[in-house]
Design a protein around this motif. Structure first.
Motif, PDB file in Angstrom:
ATOM      1  N   MET A  54      52.215  33.933  32.750  1.00  0.00           N
ATOM      2  CA  MET A  54      50.757  33.869  32.845  1.00  0.00           C
ATOM      3  C   MET A  54      50.301  33.247  34.151  1.00  0.00           C
ATOM      4  O   MET A  54      49.266  33.599  34.690  1.00  0.00           O
ATOM      5  CB  MET A  54      50.225  33.019  31.690  1.00  0.00           C
ATOM      6  CG  MET A  54      49.582  33.836  30.625  1.00  0.00           C
ATOM      7  SD  MET A  54      49.102  32.813  29.244  1.00  0.00           S
ATOM      8  CE  MET A  54      48.082  31.571  29.968  1.00  0.00           C
ATOM      9  N   GLY A  55      51.064  32.284  34.651  1.00  0.00           N
ATOM     10  CA  GLY A  55      50.682  31.596  35.881  1.00  0.00           C
ATOM     11  C   GLY A  55      50.628  32.533  37.063  1.00  0.00           C
ATOM     12  O   GLY A  55      49.623  32.580  37.786  1.00  0.00           O
ATOM     13  N   SER A  56      51.699  33.319  37.246  1.00  0.00           N
ATOM     14  CA  SER A  56      51.693  34.219  38.397  1.00  0.00           C
ATOM     15  C   SER A  56      50.645  35.312  38.202  1.00  0.00           C
ATOM     16  O   SER A  56      50.041  35.792  39.155  1.00  0.00           O
ATOM     17  CB  SER A  56      53.086  34.811  38.632  1.00  0.00           C
ATOM     18  OG  SER A  56      53.590  35.375  37.457  1.00  0.00           O
ATOM     19  N   TYR A  57      50.403  35.673  36.942  1.00  0.00           N
ATOM     20  CA  TYR A  57      49.341  36.648  36.640  1.00  0.00           C
ATOM     21  C   TYR A  57      47.987  36.092  37.072  1.00  0.00           C
ATOM     22  O   TYR A  57      47.179  36.790  37.697  1.00  0.00           O
ATOM     23  CB  TYR A  57      49.341  36.943  35.142  1.00  0.00           C
ATOM     24  CG  TYR A  57      48.363  38.005  34.680  1.00  0.00           C
ATOM     25  CD1 TYR A  57      48.541  39.335  35.046  1.00  0.00           C
ATOM     26  CD2 TYR A  57      47.285  37.682  33.869  1.00  0.00           C
ATOM     27  CE1 TYR A  57      47.666  40.309  34.614  1.00  0.00           C
ATOM     28  CE2 TYR A  57      46.401  38.647  33.431  1.00  0.00           C
ATOM     29  CZ  TYR A  57      46.590  39.961  33.804  1.00  0.00           C
ATOM     30  OH  TYR A  57      45.719  40.922  33.378  1.00  0.00           O
ATOM     31  N   ALA A  58      47.754  34.805  36.752  1.00  0.00           N
ATOM     32  CA  ALA A  58      46.490  34.174  37.128  1.00  0.00           C
ATOM     33  C   ALA A  58      46.326  34.150  38.644  1.00  0.00           C
ATOM     34  O   ALA A  58      45.236  34.414  39.165  1.00  0.00           O
ATOM     35  CB  ALA A  58      46.428  32.750  36.574  1.00  0.00           C
ATOM     36  N   VAL A  59      47.410  33.836  39.347  1.00  0.00           N
ATOM     37  CA  VAL A  59      47.323  33.767  40.808  1.00  0.00           C
ATOM     38  C   VAL A  59      47.034  35.151  41.393  1.00  0.00           C
ATOM     39  O   VAL A  59      46.162  35.310  42.256  1.00  0.00           O
ATOM     40  CB  VAL A  59      48.621  33.179  41.400  1.00  0.00           C
ATOM     41  CG1 VAL A  59      48.643  33.337  42.910  1.00  0.00           C
ATOM     42  CG2 VAL A  59      48.743  31.716  41.021  1.00  0.00           C
ATOM     43  N   GLU A  60      47.748  36.177  40.892  1.00  0.00           N
ATOM     44  CA  GLU A  60      47.485  37.540  41.385  1.00  0.00           C
ATOM     45  C   GLU A  60      46.028  37.910  41.110  1.00  0.00           C
ATOM     46  O   GLU A  60      45.355  38.494  41.965  1.00  0.00           O
ATOM     47  CB  GLU A  60      48.402  38.551  40.690  1.00  0.00           C
ATOM     48  CG  GLU A  60      49.840  38.504  41.174  1.00  0.00           C
ATOM     49  CD  GLU A  60      50.807  39.059  40.131  1.00  0.00           C
ATOM     50  OE1 GLU A  60      50.385  39.910  39.322  1.00  0.00           O
ATOM     51  OE2 GLU A  60      51.977  38.619  40.125  1.00  0.00           O
ATOM     52  N   ALA A  61      45.539  37.555  39.927  1.00  0.00           N
ATOM     53  CA  ALA A  61      44.161  37.892  39.562  1.00  0.00           C
ATOM     54  C   ALA A  61      43.176  37.167  40.474  1.00  0.00           C
ATOM     55  O   ALA A  61      42.211  37.766  40.962  1.00  0.00           O
ATOM     56  CB  ALA A  61      43.899  37.524  38.105  1.00  0.00           C
ATOM     57  N   ALA A  62      43.426  35.875  40.722  1.00  0.00           N
ATOM     58  CA  ALA A  62      42.507  35.106  41.557  1.00  0.00           C
ATOM     59  C   ALA A  62      42.495  35.652  42.978  1.00  0.00           C
ATOM     60  O   ALA A  62      41.445  35.779  43.612  1.00  0.00           O
ATOM     61  CB  ALA A  62      42.903  33.636  41.558  1.00  0.00           C
ATOM     62  N   ARG A  63      43.684  36.010  43.486  1.00  0.00           N
ATOM     63  CA  ARG A  63      43.754  36.540  44.849  1.00  0.00           C
ATOM     64  C   ARG A  63      43.028  37.871  44.955  1.00  0.00           C
ATOM     65  O   ARG A  63      42.398  38.171  45.953  1.00  0.00           O
ATOM     66  CB  ARG A  63      45.206  36.724  45.269  1.00  0.00           C
ATOM     67  CG  ARG A  63      45.849  35.432  45.702  1.00  0.00           C
ATOM     68  CD  ARG A  63      47.284  35.678  46.111  1.00  0.00           C
ATOM     69  NE  ARG A  63      47.887  34.451  46.606  1.00  0.00           N
ATOM     70  CZ  ARG A  63      49.196  34.232  46.596  1.00  0.00           C
ATOM     71  NH1 ARG A  63      50.010  35.136  46.121  1.00  0.00           N
ATOM     72  NH2 ARG A  63      49.670  33.104  47.058  1.00  0.00           N
ATOM     73  N   GLY A  64      43.140  38.697  43.910  1.00  0.00           N
ATOM     74  CA  GLY A  64      42.536  40.020  43.957  1.00  0.00           C
ATOM     75  C   GLY A  64      41.129  40.067  43.393  1.00  0.00           C
ATOM     76  O   GLY A  64      40.597  41.145  43.182  1.00  0.00           O
ATOM     77  N   LEU A  65      40.510  38.899  43.118  1.00  0.00           N
ATOM     78  CA  LEU A  65      39.179  38.820  42.515  1.00  0.00           C
ATOM     79  C   LEU A  65      39.083  39.722  41.286  1.00  0.00           C
ATOM     80  O   LEU A  65      38.120  40.450  41.085  1.00  0.00           O
ATOM     81  CB  LEU A  65      38.095  39.193  43.526  1.00  0.00           C
ATOM     82  CG  LEU A  65      37.943  38.247  44.709  1.00  0.00           C
ATOM     83  CD1 LEU A  65      36.784  38.671  45.597  1.00  0.00           C
ATOM     84  CD2 LEU A  65      37.778  36.802  44.273  1.00  0.00           C
ATOM     85  N   ASP A  66      40.134  39.673  40.468  1.00  0.00           N
ATOM     86  CA  ASP A  66      40.197  40.475  39.248  1.00  0.00           C
ATOM     87  C   ASP A  66      39.576  39.635  38.123  1.00  0.00           C
ATOM     88  O   ASP A  66      40.279  38.944  37.383  1.00  0.00           O
ATOM     89  CB  ASP A  66      41.672  40.793  38.970  1.00  0.00           C
ATOM     90  CG  ASP A  66      41.854  41.676  37.750  1.00  0.00           C
ATOM     91  OD1 ASP A  66      40.855  41.953  37.062  1.00  0.00           O
ATOM     92  OD2 ASP A  66      43.007  42.068  37.496  1.00  0.00           O
ATOM     93  N   PHE A  67      38.239  39.691  37.997  1.00  0.00           N
ATOM     94  CA  PHE A  67      37.549  38.741  37.122  1.00  0.00           C
ATOM     95  C   PHE A  67      37.928  38.817  35.651  1.00  0.00           C
ATOM     96  O   PHE A  67      38.160  37.783  35.025  1.00  0.00           O
ATOM     97  CB  PHE A  67      36.040  38.834  37.311  1.00  0.00           C
ATOM     98  CG  PHE A  67      35.633  38.339  38.656  1.00  0.00           C
ATOM     99  CD1 PHE A  67      35.745  36.995  38.963  1.00  0.00           C
ATOM    100  CD2 PHE A  67      35.195  39.200  39.625  1.00  0.00           C
ATOM    101  CE1 PHE A  67      35.420  36.520  40.214  1.00  0.00           C
ATOM    102  CE2 PHE A  67      34.867  38.737  40.880  1.00  0.00           C
ATOM    103  CZ  PHE A  67      34.969  37.399  41.175  1.00  0.00           C
TER     104      PHE A  67
END
Lengths: 337, 278
Positions: free
Chosen positions: A289-302
């Motif tokens: 989940m952590g790396s998923y959150a980081v990828e999401a934050a970087r890609g502005l995947d709200f």
């Protein structure tokens, strides 16, 4: 005590609703335009395409409407669709949750083993070199940035010396076993593949240590303080007078009496571990989940960011609730505020 | 003379060894923050050599992927991290203490709603919430600062409220009420002055944790933006130049030492206020 537990349980749904509301409010303050993540640059000039995308993601509704829709969707387990993976966020998150849990539990095991051992030694050899070394180790652990420690250890142990494997959960050439529990160590055993099991275990060592170190520090400080108090008590003197060996006195009598606060701090350390997991997973390419959150934050995947934040908040809330209740049950003398 | 002066210097009883180490480290970094332009061999943004050179006499910590001097950038990094941590903690204390004091003194619906907001904010893992806020506001140092304040203020609100609740029951407050002082006067003159110590101590200890959080946000690209020499984003550069280990070495050691300094101070203060655990 029952009243306290009941009150805590009743508060839970309200806290969860609070989490959801706060998370939803976040989506409304966004300055970064989420449209840029779903609509290509050329389509941005096409009003029809932009309107279609807005309607599809519900971006054209009023705020209260969107809130009601959002909460309603959440109740049915629908957290929206990720802009990046184009899969339902709930599916993504629950697919990735076991990897994080495996890492966090391993880190907890490493952290509490090291922490309890150091705490006992520091208290027993109070104000000696051992005590000072343990204090330094503890402070060091809560000062070092996990993302840097991870990089440094990967460089030294994996690249330079080659004694431990690189990032990931398994050797990249290996075929992963069928995902049953999502725990790589368990799945490899269920598949009856001992070689893969050892490989998975081997891959866990570095990230679990990186994540567990800071927790080990906190635990060792607490165990030391409690041990100091207990070691002065009369029942310790009695145990010694009756001829019990030192090991038996320290472990069987003293440590046993510090178990309640120790287990409590281990429970609360879960919060730190969830936070640390975000960065540790990123360094070790751990598909949680952590790396998923980081990828999401970087890609502005709200939808993905909000989904992970809500799940993280609920998991965090539940572990703290369980820890609090376990503490009250184990220690009825505690004053309930 | 100095040798004599040193040997006759007696450590005051409040200054324990950990506290002294912590203060020394923090003072060192404060000096670096102020003196960075004077002591750095190169300017932080200048490309001053071949790219990715290993450490040498002319570049103590080597050069990064753009040929900038890592040592100079590390020193300049203090000018980002330390002021940001101070700003975040100051704002959080200001907001948290104010709301906590209102909640503790006024009570009622307002007080209860403030505390529920505190409860909800503290139910998130701090890093996840900070990431979500920073991402929603958009990358950049100002937004990361706002995100960190949003995550951090509830801690002080809780602390301040507990203080106010305890002190408002003291006898001198009762005396002031009997003397006919107004509620505002009682809060500001009789209660608040006695509440600050624990809040300020905890704020000092938190500075290190805020530096870590800020660096973490920058590391994942939600804080400082390139090319500014911020420690977290420098480590991120180092991660993409994995085999040039020196790129991440300086900023990593910088974060480690300054956070260690604040943690030593916290540990020393803890011993001072809780002598039993010494």
């Amino acid at each position: 005590m029952t009243r306290y537990i009941l009150r805590r349980l009743i508060a839970m749904p309200f806290l969860v609703l609070g989490i959801v509301t706060l998370a939803f409010l976040l989506t409304t303050v966004t300055k970064g335009d989420p449209l840029t993540a779903i609509v290509s640059d050329r389509q941005m000039n096409d009003p029809a395409a932009v309107a279609a995308a807005k309607a599809r993601w519900g971006l054209d509704r009023s705020l209260p409407e969107r809130y009601v829709i959002y909460v309603g969707n959440l109740l049915t387990g629908d957290m929206g669709t990720s802009f990046i993976t184009r899969r339902p966020v709930a599916q993504d998150v629950f697919f990735r949750l076991p990897a994080t849990m495996e890492l966090v539990l391993a880190a907890m095991l490493v952290g509490s083993t090291i922490g309890i051992t150091l705490g006992v030694l520091a208290a027993y050899f109070r104000n000696t070199a051992i005590d000072h070394a343990a204090r330094f180790f503890a402070l060091f652990g809560s000062s070092i940035p996990v993302f840097w420690l991870g990089l440094a250890l990967l460089y030294v142990f994996s690249v330079k010396w080659g004694v431990l494997p690189g990032p990931g959960r398994l050797d990249p050439r290996a075929t992963p076993p069928a995902s049953i529990t999502g725990f790589m160590t368990i799945d490899t055993l269920l598949a009856g593949n001992v070689k893969l099991f050892i490989d998975a275990l081997w891959h866990l060592i570095l990230p679990a240590f990186v994540l567990g170190w800071a927790v080990a520090g906190t635990i060792s400080r607490l165990v030391r303080a409690n041990m100091l108090e207990v070691l002065d008590r009369e029942f310790i003197l009695t145990a010694r007078a009756k001829g019990a060996g030192e090991l038996r006195v320290v472990i069987g009598h003293a440590l046993r009496n510090t178990l309640v606060p120790t287990l409590t701090v281990i429970g609360y350390s879960f919060a730190y571990l969830l936070t640390g997991a975000v960065l540790t997973e990123t360094i070790f390419s751990w598909p949680g989940m952590g790396s998923y959150a980081v990828e999401a934050a970087r890609g502005l995947d709200f939808p993905a960011i909000i989904g992970v934040t809500i799940v993280g908040g609920v998991v965090f809330l539940l572990t703290n609730l369980i820890t609090d209740i376990a503490y009250v049950i184990a220690n009825p003398r505690v004053r309930l505020g | 003379m100095t040798a004599i002066a040193l040997t006759t210097f007696r450590r005051p009883s409040w200054l324990s060894v950990p506290l002294a180490i912590g203060i020394a480290i923090v003072l060192f970094w404060l000096a670096v923050t102020v003196l960075a332009p004077l002591v750095s061999p190169y300017a932080p943004l200048d490309m001053v050599g071949r790219r990715l050179q290993a450490p040498s006499w002319s570049h103590w910590l080597g050069t990064d992927a753009l040929g900038r001097d890592v040592f100079s950038r590390t020193l300049y990094g203090a000018q980002h991290s330390i002021p940001i941590a101070v700003i975040v903690v100051t704002l959080s204390v200001a907001i948290g203490a104010m709301l906590g004091a209102i909640s503790g003194y006024a009570g009622g619906l307002l007080g209860a709603s403030i505390m529920r907001l505190v409860d909800v904010t503290l139910s998130f893992p701090p890093m996840l919430l900070a990431m979500a806020v920073a991402a929603s506001l958009g990358p950049g140092l100002e937004n990361a600062t706002v995100a960190m304040v949003i995550v951090w203020w509830p801690v002080y609100a809780r602390l301040m409220r507990a203080q106010v609740l305890e002190i408002r029951e003291r006898e001198h407050v009762e005396a002031a009420i009997a003397a006919g002082a107004s509620r505002t006067r009682i809060l500001f003159k009789h209660i608040l002055p006695l509440c600050w110590t624990p809040v300020l101590i905890s704020a000092t200890m938190d500075l290190g944790q805020v530096i870590l959080l800020a660096a973490s946000l920058s590391f994942i690209g939600l804080g400082a933006t390139p090319p500014s020499p911020e420690w977290g984003s420098m480590i991120s550069d180092g991660a993409s130049q994995f085999y040039s280990w020196w790129v991440a070495l300086g900023p990593g050691l910088a974060i480690l030492t300054i956070v260690l300094g604040f943690n030593f101070i916290g540990d020393g203060l803890h011993d001072y206020f809780d002598p039993k655990s010494k």
